[in-house]
Design an enzyme around this catalytic site. Structure first.
Site, PDB file in Angstrom:
ATOM      1  N   LYS A   1       0.839  -1.207   0.000  1.00 27.17           N
ATOM      2  CA  LYS A   1       0.000   0.000   0.000  1.00 27.17           C
ATOM      3  C   LYS A   1       0.872   1.254   0.000  1.00 27.17           C
ATOM      4  O   LYS A   1       2.035   1.229   0.383  1.00 27.17           O
ATOM      5  CB  LYS A   1      -0.936   0.001   1.209  1.00 27.17           C
ATOM      6  CG  LYS A   1      -0.238   0.075   2.557  1.00 27.17           C
ATOM      7  CD  LYS A   1      -1.254   0.095   3.686  1.00 27.17           C
ATOM      8  CE  LYS A   1      -0.536   0.202   5.034  1.00 27.17           C
ATOM      9  NZ  LYS A   1      -1.477   0.357   6.148  1.00 27.17           N
TER      10      LYS A   1
ATOM     11  N   TYR B   1      15.987  30.492   4.556  1.00 25.86           N
ATOM     12  CA  TYR B   1      14.895  31.251   5.157  1.00 25.86           C
ATOM     13  C   TYR B   1      15.155  31.528   6.644  1.00 25.86           C
ATOM     14  O   TYR B   1      15.514  30.625   7.411  1.00 25.86           O
ATOM     15  CB  TYR B   1      13.576  30.502   5.002  1.00 25.86           C
ATOM     16  CG  TYR B   1      13.022  30.545   3.597  1.00 25.86           C
ATOM     17  CD1 TYR B   1      12.605  31.749   3.033  1.00 25.86           C
ATOM     18  CD2 TYR B   1      12.918  29.394   2.832  1.00 25.86           C
ATOM     19  CE1 TYR B   1      12.099  31.805   1.742  1.00 25.86           C
ATOM     20  CE2 TYR B   1      12.411  29.427   1.533  1.00 25.86           C
ATOM     21  CZ  TYR B   1      12.008  30.641   0.995  1.00 25.86           C
ATOM     22  OH  TYR B   1      11.515  30.690  -0.281  1.00 25.86           O
TER      23      TYR B   1
END
Length: 337
Positions: A33, A246
């Protein structure tokens, strides 16, 4: 270009360990999955099939359709079919869902033995069988899920006993409907708690080599299959006192060679590792991780970001499952050996 490199040797090594633990390849169902926990469902499916695994588990029908050529039987955990498919069986997670399945669908009944997430109460077992039969469905299996198999507590033991009692009752009830059931309960951790007393186990994180057991329990010597690499974008010398990225959260204490690499949080590189992660080769991540790139104290053209998701997970306070499942599906994946 950033890439994911998979070790076939590690995958086969892990399958060998799992096969020895459960007593045969026929008892293994590989959990594929969410793009095989970020590894690439098609690649892992083909390799597992070549090894001799015949069963798989996915979450959605479209995931099953992608790998159907490789397996004899695929269990779909959380989806509803438009029409029956001989190769697919669908989990029934509640009594309310039974009338929604088309007649002739192969189903497997999920039992709630204590996790209290999905599944039928043991007291409703007989009622569930009656409704499955009345809907014209074909029950192929009964299963459950352990909630604490990776820790040493009483929980694994009482869930195991509860499911063993369900197995006995299910066999009796199934005779009425002439169903031949398979039983499975163990996830990766449960697989290594004892010998396999069910028809199969569902192995996900152990297959990929990132199973972590409580320190009080035996840890199987598995190997991580996936390594994440970034390619260099640019290199510069960060002068003493200069800050990068940043908000400038990293300041160079001396002149330092810094390179940016083409991976960021959009690719699954969790931003919480900013300015605190060190790669397996001892290279420090500098400043904040951006959407599409991250800076490291390196000038290598290609940089190994991690070769075990559990180690990166520790830097962000989560688990390896999350790091793997969040890896960008668009990243190139290739076999390393």
């Amino acid at each position: 270009m950033a890439s994911i490199k998979l070790s076939r040797e590690a995958l086969i090594y892990n399958l060998d360990i799992i096969t020895h633990q459960v007593g045969g390849k026929d008892k293994i169902a590989v959990v594929l999955k969410d793009n095989a926990y970020g590894h690439g469902a098609l690649m892992i499916a083909q390799a597992a099939s070549e090894y001799g695994v015949r069963n798989a588990v996915v979450r959605l029908e479209r995931e099953a359709a992608e790998i159907v050529e490789f397996f004899e039987r695929i269990l779909i955990l959380a989806d509803m079919p438009d029409r029956p498919n001989e190769t697919f069986s669908y989990a029934i997670n509640s009594l309310e869902s039974i009338p929604l399945f088309p007649r002739g669908t192969h189903v497997e009944l999920k039992m709630d033995t204590g996790m209290h997430r999905n599944g039928i109460s043991p007291s409703a077992l007989s009622k569930a069988f009656e409704q499955i039969s009345a809907q014209g469905l074909i029950c192929k299996g009964v299963f459950t899920h352990f909630r604490s198999a990776d820790t040493l507590s009483s929980e694994w033991y009482w869930q195991r006993r509860a499911f063993d009692a369900i197995k006995i009752e299910s066999v009796k009830l199934a005779k009425k409907y002439k169903w031949h059931l398979r039983f499975h309960a163990s996830n990766s951790a449960g697989t290594f708690r004892s010998h396999c007393s069910d028809d199969m186990v569902r192995v996900g994180i152990a297959l990929y080599g990132c199973l972590e057991m409580d320190t009080t329990l035996p840890q199987p010597p598995l190997k991580s299959v996936l390594s994440l690499y970034g390619d260099k974008i640019a290199t510069r010398v960060l002068k003493k006192g200069e800050r990068i990225g940043y908000n400038g959260i990293y300041e160079a204490k001396e002149d330092e060679v810094i390179s940016t690499y083409d991976l960021g949080y959009a690719n699954g590189l969790d931003r919480l590792a900013s300015n605190r992660y060190i790669t397996p080769e001892g290279i420090a991540l500098r400043g904040r991780i951006s959407m599409d790139n991250a800076a490291f104290s390196s000038d290598a053209d290609e940089l190994l970001i991690f070769d075990n998701a559990n180690e990166y997970a520790k830097a962000v306070g989560t688990i390896g499952y999350e790091i793997l499942a969040c890896l960008d599906k668009e990243l190139k994946r290739e076999w390393r050996n």
